[in-house]
Design an enzyme around this catalytic site. Structure first.
Site, mmCIF file in Angstrom:
data_model
loop_
_atom_site.group_PDB
_atom_site.id
_atom_site.type_symbol
_atom_site.label_atom_id
_atom_site.label_comp_id
_atom_site.label_asym_id
_atom_site.label_seq_id
_atom_site.Cartn_x
_atom_site.Cartn_y
_atom_site.Cartn_z
ATOM 1 N N HIS A 219 33.610 47.861 46.910
ATOM 2 C CA HIS A 219 32.308 47.561 46.330
ATOM 3 C C HIS A 219 31.746 48.723 45.532
ATOM 4 O O HIS A 219 30.772 48.548 44.822
ATOM 5 C CB HIS A 219 31.338 47.134 47.435
ATOM 6 C CG HIS A 219 31.518 45.701 47.826
ATOM 7 N ND1 HIS A 219 32.746 45.182 48.125
ATOM 8 C CD2 HIS A 219 30.641 44.670 47.952
ATOM 9 C CE1 HIS A 219 32.610 43.900 48.421
ATOM 10 N NE2 HIS A 219 31.349 43.571 48.322
ATOM 11 N N SER A 223 35.102 44.682 41.831
ATOM 12 C CA SER A 223 36.428 44.068 41.787
ATOM 13 C C SER A 223 37.082 44.296 40.437
ATOM 14 O O SER A 223 36.415 44.345 39.403
ATOM 15 C CB SER A 223 36.311 42.565 42.036
ATOM 16 O OG SER A 223 35.763 42.321 43.299
ATOM 17 N N LYS A 247 34.368 28.967 44.930
ATOM 18 C CA LYS A 247 35.787 28.978 44.596
ATOM 19 C C LYS A 247 36.636 29.310 45.828
ATOM 20 O O LYS A 247 37.688 28.710 46.046
ATOM 21 C CB LYS A 247 36.036 30.005 43.491
ATOM 22 C CG LYS A 247 37.421 29.900 42.895
ATOM 23 C CD LYS A 247 37.568 30.752 41.658
ATOM 24 C CE LYS A 247 38.947 30.586 41.079
ATOM 25 N NZ LYS A 247 39.103 31.306 39.814
ATOM 26 N N ASP A 248 36.159 30.265 46.636
ATOM 27 C CA ASP A 248 36.901 30.611 47.845
ATOM 28 C C ASP A 248 36.891 29.459 48.851
ATOM 29 O O ASP A 248 37.834 29.311 49.634
ATOM 30 C CB ASP A 248 36.315 31.869 48.495
ATOM 31 C CG ASP A 248 36.710 33.123 47.732
ATOM 32 O OD1 ASP A 248 37.771 33.112 47.085
ATOM 33 O OD2 ASP A 248 35.952 34.108 47.780
#
Lengths: 432, 280
Positions: A219, A223, A247-248
């Site tokens: 963090h 990313s 999405k995950d």
């Protein structure tokens, strides 16, 4: 946290405000996996695998804690206690198969996660620490998985423990003493089983702690993304929640679907028949094979068959096997190319896929009987594995001419959208 | 500095591997691997299709009961089935009274302690007992079987590569010794007390052929007890013994997969909905 435009946590409910003043834990979660963490907008499905690895660990811990309530770590009864779980404990078969299949799923997901990091250059500056902690997690996983495989106390458990602790006896002078100290005896026995159980219960929580460090380190720079280009501004990112939680969520569903199909319909496919035979120190199985996720490293170990420079073959094999993993710690400095993503590194991209193929060949050799044919193929593949990191990567990282990088993530995304759109009347004007 | 050390270590590994490779290749050239008797004569298990096969598989309870009868009358004379309790036989369709009778009439009694004298004693089996082994211990088992130990059959269908078809093939696979084996591999012929069976990994198995004649077991349900039928039935029974929860696993799996497919569609919809206005 990482970018100035990150959304701030604003508790609405008075209770949440009260908690936030006393202990800003909800704020920490919000900034880690909530709306407060800006993430590049162009992540593809390969970026799902970090979250999936976390989910796999959670499944292992939950099923493992319940299994431990029914399992007995005693060499006399361990095998039967596992069968007691399979036959007499309510849904015990589900817990045990979920845990055994779950270990394989965890490794599949983590291997894909590692390959993604290698392909898109996620190990490079400024994310070296993320990578280093990831290799630590991988090593801890291997130790945990090995000790877990010993617990059912079947033939492969016993002989696997014999072979793996035997690695330490290759150390000159003190090796045999170290092996006896690790096992608590001259051969795997009750003492070994008890300590393996204790450590098998401990290490997953150590893994969880290192994962927290891994995410913390992630963090700080934020990313990586498929272009490997740094985030330039707010238009390049979206908040983690709801964009990547959604999405995950889909990725998690697909992962669980694959998991369920193996768990319910082929739970023993990834295991070995011999482990349904109780451990017998007097009878060596025809083939001692580790679990599939160790096969590439097992092939490297077995490739060293000659005593060389007064060092016995076994010690060469053990050193090479450990080095093949420890090598990964040096990767950020071995590959000095400033370009991260393999999308813009045609030569690296080609060699990445050759290396991937090499890993599969090593795995295939490691899982096959130790006949001369497999050993010879394994020797070539092992040599290539080291050559990739120690010769090929340093050369291409200096000599390669990368393709032109996009100026920003947004530019790359819009160019792709432009290419994809049907050409003709009514084409939206590209926002360039 | 790091790079120099890394290259030196790598070079050493490569040299060591070259030495090993030289050894392997010259070994293969000077002493080419010869096929062993097992390489040439070992056979893969025959095809066996059971009702419990495949993702929708369910046990054929009639067949399991026939297989249990074969186990009881033939196999259990030498082999134990330690992990199965009499109460578990409910899973193959017996009711409480039948199970009680089966336990009560079992040929081998449960070891216990005489409550008055403290001497070792035996008593009739109860439904809660596990099926007692035919021999008191491994030494007794070996002594009665030409020094070979008949393995416990509880997990046999999972503990051998090939599973149920392997068991079926062993039971029906006894053959006369091939002439070519006698001629070319005189050292691989069965020793006294061993029997030729090409489905056994070493070709020579200590167990003699047990299912020999039609009608060896009299089935209650009128099925013709051919050797093939008895072997198939007992293989099916051992699949159940190794995995008694197979049916509930298949049913639960089916429900889970349906649930997850619906979940995936909903999650996909949510994902598309969240991202609908954003190029990515």
């Amino acid at each position: 946290m990482s970018f100035p435009w990150a959304q701030q946590y604003q508790p609405k409910h008075p209770l949440m405000r009260w908690i936030d003043e006393k202990l800003p834990l909800p704020r920490l979660v919000y900034n880690s996996v909530g709306g407060g963490y800006p993430v590049p907008r162009n992540l593809n499905y390969w970026w799902n695998f970090g979250v999936l690895a976390g989910a796999a660990l959670a499944i292992q811990i939950i099923t493992g804690v319940v299994l431990a309530m029914h399992y007995a770590a005693n060499a006399g009864v361990a095998f039967d206690s596992v069968e007691h779980i399979m036959r007499d404990v309510n849904a015990g078969w589900f817990l045990r198969y979920a845990h055994a299949t779950g270990a394989s799923m965890f490794f599949i997901v983590v291997y894909i996660h590692i390959f993604r990091g290698l392909y898109y250059g996620s190990y490079k500056a400024p994310r070296e620490m993320v990578w280093l902690l990831g290799v630590v997690i991988f090593l801890l996983m291997m130790a945990t998985a090995f000790m877990g495989y010993v617990l059912p106390w079947g033939q492969m458990s016993f002989w696997g423990a014999q072979v793996i602790t035997g690695f330490f006896s290759a150390i000159p002078v003190v090796g045999e003493n170290i092996r006896i100290w690790l096992l608590g005896g001259y051969a795997p026995g009750d003492a070994s089983l008890n300590r393996f159980f204790s450590l098998h219960y401990l290490l997953p929580f150590v893994i969880a702690a290192v994962i927290i460090l891994h995410i913390w380190a992630l963090h700080i720079p934020g990313s990586n993304n498929p272009t490997g280009v740094d985030v330039k501004g707010e238009q390049d990112t979206v908040p983690f929640h709801p964009y990547y939680t959604a999405k995950d969520g889909f990725g998690l569903g697909v992962f669980l679907l694959v998991f369920a199909v193996i768990l319910f319909f082929a739970p023993n496919y990834l295991g070995h028949a011999d482990n349904y035979i109780p451990a017998n120190p007097l009878s060596t199985p025809a083939e001692i094979v580790p679990e599939w996720y160790f096969w590439p490293f097992y092939a490297i170990l077995r490739a060293f068959t000659a005593n060389f420079l007064w060092i016995p073959a076994k010690l060469w094999g053990v050193m090479a096997m450990f080095s093949s993993i420890l090598l990964l710690f040096f990767l950020p400095w071995i590959d000095s190319s400033p370009v991260r993503s393999a999308r813009y590194r045609p030569t690296y991209r080609m060699f990445f896929f050759i290396w991937l193929l090499d890993i599969l060949v090593l795995g295939w050799c490691g899982g096959s009987p130790a006949t001369p044919g497999y050993i010879i193929v394994g020797q070539f593949a092992a040599a290539y594995y080291f050559a990739h990191f120690l010769i090929i990567l340093p050369i291409i990282s200096r000599s390669e001419r990368p393709r032109p990088l996009p100026n920003s993530i947004t530019e790359a995304v819009l160019a792709k959208a432009h290419d994809r759109a049907p050409h003709g009347a009514g084409d939206p004007v590209p926002a360039e | 500095m790091v790079r120099t050390i890394a290259n030196a270590v790598g070079a050493l590994f490569v040299l060591s591997l070259l030495a090993a490779l030289w050894g392997s290749i010259s070994g293969v050239i000077s002493d080419p691997p010869k096929p062993t008797a097992a390489d040439l004569f070992h056979k893969e298990p025959k095809a066996l299709h059971l009702a419990s096969d495949g993702p929708f598989g369910k046990f054929d309870q009639q067949q399991l009961q026939r297989g249990f009868q074969v186990f009881k009358e033939v196999c259990s004379n030498c082999h134990s089935l330690k992990l199965v309790a009499f109460r578990d036989l409910k899973g193959i369709g017996y009711d409480d009274a039948q199970i009680k009778a089966i336990a009560d009439q079992w040929a081998v009694e449960q070891p216990t302690t005489n409550p008055d004298t403290g001497e070792p004693a035996t008593r009739k089996n109860l439904p809660s007992d596990h099926i007692p082994p035919p021999f008191a211990n491994d030494i007794a088992a070996r002594a009665a079987n030409n020094n070979a130990l008949p393995p416990d059959l509880s997990l046999m269908a999972k503990a051998r590569e090939g599973g149920a078809p392997y068991i079926y093939s062993i039971l029906t696979g006894y053959e006369p010794i091939p002439v070519a084996l006698k001629k070319n591999f005189p050292d691989s012929l069965p020793l006294p007390g061993l029997h030729y069976n090409p489905y056994f990994p070493s070709l020579n198995i200590a167990m003699a052929q047990q299912l020999t004649t039609e009608g060896q077991v009299q089935y209650q349900d009128g099925t013709r007890p051919t050797v093939d039928q008895m072997a198939e039935d007992v293989s099916a029974f051992l699949v159940w013994a190794a995995e008694p929860k197979l049916e509930s696993r298949h049913v639960a799996g089916f429900a889970t997969v349906i649930f997850l497919v619906i979940f995936c569609f909903l999650a996909w919809g949510a994902y598309q909905n969240v991202w609908r206005d954003l190029e990515h």
